[in-house]
Write an enzyme that holds these catalytic residues in place. Structure first.
Site, mmCIF file in Angstrom:
data_model
loop_
_atom_site.group_PDB
_atom_site.id
_atom_site.type_symbol
_atom_site.label_atom_id
_atom_site.label_comp_id
_atom_site.label_asym_id
_atom_site.label_seq_id
_atom_site.Cartn_x
_atom_site.Cartn_y
_atom_site.Cartn_z
ATOM 1 N N ASP A 54 15.595 90.993 -11.457
ATOM 2 C CA ASP A 54 14.360 90.212 -11.548
ATOM 3 C C ASP A 54 14.782 88.761 -11.686
ATOM 4 O OD1 ASP A 54 12.088 88.796 -12.425
ATOM 5 O OD2 ASP A 54 11.255 90.553 -13.421
ATOM 6 N N ASN A 81 15.624 85.399 -1.307
ATOM 7 C CA ASN A 81 14.398 85.716 -0.573
ATOM 8 C C ASN A 81 13.190 85.928 -1.493
ATOM 9 O OD1 ASN A 81 12.712 87.145 1.640
ATOM 10 N ND2 ASN A 81 13.002 88.746 0.078
ATOM 11 N N SER A 132 12.797 79.515 2.703
ATOM 12 C CA SER A 132 11.734 78.547 2.443
ATOM 13 C C SER A 132 10.479 79.004 3.178
ATOM 14 C CB SER A 132 12.198 77.155 2.884
ATOM 15 O OG SER A 132 11.188 76.201 2.737
ATOM 16 N N TYR A 146 2.328 76.424 -4.031
ATOM 17 C CA TYR A 146 3.317 77.094 -3.163
ATOM 18 C C TYR A 146 4.078 76.051 -2.344
ATOM 19 C CZ TYR A 146 5.208 80.336 0.350
ATOM 20 O OH TYR A 146 6.049 81.060 1.182
ATOM 21 N N LYS A 150 8.135 75.278 -2.406
ATOM 22 C CA LYS A 150 9.022 75.373 -1.242
ATOM 23 C C LYS A 150 9.615 73.998 -0.879
ATOM 24 C CE LYS A 150 8.799 79.869 -0.440
ATOM 25 N NZ LYS A 150 9.951 80.742 -0.641
HETATM 26 P P1 NAP Z 1 6.719 90.343 0.212
HETATM 27 O O1 NAP Z 1 6.705 91.508 1.145
HETATM 28 O O2 NAP Z 1 5.642 90.229 -0.817
HETATM 29 O O3 NAP Z 1 8.147 90.287 -0.496
HETATM 30 C C1 NAP Z 1 8.386 89.471 -1.604
HETATM 31 C C2 NAP Z 1 9.524 90.066 -2.395
HETATM 32 O O4 NAP Z 1 9.797 89.207 -3.511
HETATM 33 C C3 NAP Z 1 9.176 91.444 -2.974
HETATM 34 O O5 NAP Z 1 10.325 92.249 -2.886
HETATM 35 C C4 NAP Z 1 8.866 91.120 -4.428
HETATM 36 O O6 NAP Z 1 9.125 92.189 -5.311
HETATM 37 C C5 NAP Z 1 9.890 90.022 -4.649
HETATM 38 N N1 NAP Z 1 9.665 89.337 -5.923
HETATM 39 C C6 NAP Z 1 8.565 88.721 -6.374
HETATM 40 N N2 NAP Z 1 8.788 88.268 -7.617
HETATM 41 C C7 NAP Z 1 10.053 88.601 -7.954
HETATM 42 C C8 NAP Z 1 10.884 88.432 -9.078
HETATM 43 N N3 NAP Z 1 10.447 87.809 -10.194
HETATM 44 N N4 NAP Z 1 12.167 88.908 -9.053
HETATM 45 C C9 NAP Z 1 12.628 89.539 -7.962
HETATM 46 N N5 NAP Z 1 11.884 89.770 -6.868
HETATM 47 C C10 NAP Z 1 10.614 89.288 -6.875
HETATM 48 O O7 NAP Z 1 6.649 88.981 1.035
HETATM 49 P P2 NAP Z 1 7.592 88.363 2.186
HETATM 50 O O8 NAP Z 1 6.672 87.816 3.197
HETATM 51 O O9 NAP Z 1 8.649 89.303 2.594
HETATM 52 O O10 NAP Z 1 8.221 87.132 1.387
HETATM 53 C C11 NAP Z 1 9.615 86.943 1.238
HETATM 54 C C12 NAP Z 1 9.907 85.449 1.169
HETATM 55 O O11 NAP Z 1 9.464 84.838 2.378
HETATM 56 C C13 NAP Z 1 9.193 84.707 0.052
HETATM 57 O O12 NAP Z 1 10.073 83.748 -0.509
HETATM 58 C C14 NAP Z 1 8.039 84.023 0.756
HETATM 59 O O13 NAP Z 1 7.637 82.834 0.083
HETATM 60 C C15 NAP Z 1 8.667 83.715 2.095
HETATM 61 N N6 NAP Z 1 7.756 83.499 3.224
HETATM 62 C C16 NAP Z 1 6.871 84.448 3.648
HETATM 63 C C17 NAP Z 1 6.038 84.186 4.740
HETATM 64 C C18 NAP Z 1 5.046 85.187 5.298
HETATM 65 O O14 NAP Z 1 4.130 84.783 6.014
HETATM 66 N N7 NAP Z 1 5.172 86.469 5.056
HETATM 67 C C19 NAP Z 1 6.122 82.965 5.387
HETATM 68 C C20 NAP Z 1 7.030 82.019 4.945
HETATM 69 C C21 NAP Z 1 7.849 82.300 3.863
HETATM 70 P P3 NAP Z 1 7.986 93.103 -5.979
HETATM 71 O O15 NAP Z 1 7.725 94.222 -5.012
HETATM 72 O O16 NAP Z 1 8.612 93.571 -7.249
HETATM 73 O O17 NAP Z 1 6.780 92.228 -6.209
#
Ligand code: NAP
Length: 274
Positions: A54, A81, A132, A146, A150
């Site tokens: 975590d 990530n 990011s 947010y 970032k």
């Molecule tokens: P996601 O499916 O919600 O994955 C996020 C991951 O982060 C999950 O495994 C979550 O774990 C974990 N997490 C949250 N809080 C945490 C903590 N305190 N310690 C460890 N793990 C934690 O979303 P995603 O789209 O794959 O996002 C991954 C990254 O990409 C993020 O940094 C996000 O800002 C970035 N991003 C996403 C998008 C998009 O459109 N999807 C676009 C640009 C950037 P839990 O299951 O335990 O909550």
């Protein structure tokens, strides 16, 4: 020698897809997550080691990193990530939520990086890839905390890259745009639903809902596409700092980076207004 990557936030989305991509490419993977019962198919893969981490808990960072090094002997690449998007009107966002946004997206990445640095220094090699967002390049309404997190991650990453290069350690930034097949939208929606908003913002909220509907319609990349870009950043051997990971944000990124401030703001505001 088989290489090893440690990835945070592997329970879903980019983290999970990236773990599977590296494993398919023959890498050892330390797939970390807050709750290892969410490992799913990752737990079945012979070269994926699932362990708890975590990013908000210092002890679990030390234990997760230590367990990963113990399992595979060394770590070559760290992918920061783990993260989430706080969606909603800034004024109405509770202070503890603002802090949580930075605790996870900024301080979490910083602390996991710091936990790996002695290991990287001892090997005079290592690579940190920070995930990011387009929201680390340009800004959008109802996403101020947010974007702030970032932008902070981008500044941290770029500055750190100068500091670590002489030690043989590289830092890279991957910038995805909208990707709909992760849990990101569901978590952002759940966060927003908890925050009542003053009625003065109703017009902004409605216009922003239309804006995000338009942006979502342009979001055609998948989590696997982003995982490929993360893999490329980790393996291309270049000194490239930033990787724009999805096509949808290219026009806004170009406006930010290749035009004047005035032209960028004009372009962005026209996009926001629809
Ligand atoms: P996601 O499916 O919600 O994955 C996020 C991951 O982060 C999950 O495994 C979550 O774990 C974990 N997490 C949250 N809080 C945490 C903590 N305190 N310690 C460890 N793990 C934690 O979303 P995603 O789209 O794959 O996002 C991954 C990254 O990409 C993020 O940094 C996000 O800002 C970035 N991003 C996403 C998008 C998009 O459109 N999807 C676009 C640009 C950037 P839990 O299951 O335990 O909550």
């Amino acid at each position: 020698m088989t290489k090893t990557v440690l990835i945070t936030g592997c329970s879903s989305g980019f983290g999970k897809a990236t773990a599977l991509t590296f494993a398919r490419e023959g890498w050892n993977v330390v797939a970390t997550m807050r709750d290892p019962t969410k490992a799913g198919e990752l737990a079945l893969h012979p070269n994926i080691f699932v362990t708890r981490l975590d990013v908000q808990e210092q002890d679990s960072i030390a234990q997760g990193v230590g367990a990963g090094i113990g399992r595979f002997g060394a770590i070559d690449v760290l992918v920061n990530n783990a993260g989430f998007g706080l969606f909603g009107v800034f004024e109405a966002t509770p202070s503890d939520k603002l802090r949580e946004q930075f605790e996870v997206n900024v301080f979490g990445a910083m602390e996991v990086t710091r936990a790996l640095l002695p290991h990287f220094r001892s090997r005079r090699a290592g690579l940190v890839v920070n995930i990011s967002s387009g929201a680390g390049v340009f800004t959008l309404p109802l996403l101020a905390p947010y974007c702030a997190s970032k932008f902070a991650l981008e500044g941290f990453s770029e500055a750190l890259s100068h500091e670590l290069a002489p030690l043989g350690i590289a830092v890279k930034i991957v910038e995805p745009g909208g990707v709909l097949d992760t849990n990101f939208g569901a978590r952002s929606g759940a966060e927003a639903a908890r925050t009542p908003t003053p009625a003065d913002y109703d017009g902004v909220a409605e216009a922003t809902a239309r804006l995000y509907a338009r942006l979502s319609a342009q979001a055609t990349s998948t989590q696997d596409d982003v995982a490929r870009v993360i893999f490329q950043a980790a393996t291309d051997g270049s000194d490239q700092l930033r990787y724009v990971a999805t096509e949808d944000i290219q026009p806004l990124v170009r406006a930010r980076r290749e035009t004047s401030e005035a032209a960028y703001l004009h372009f962005l505001r026209a996009r926001i207004a629809g």
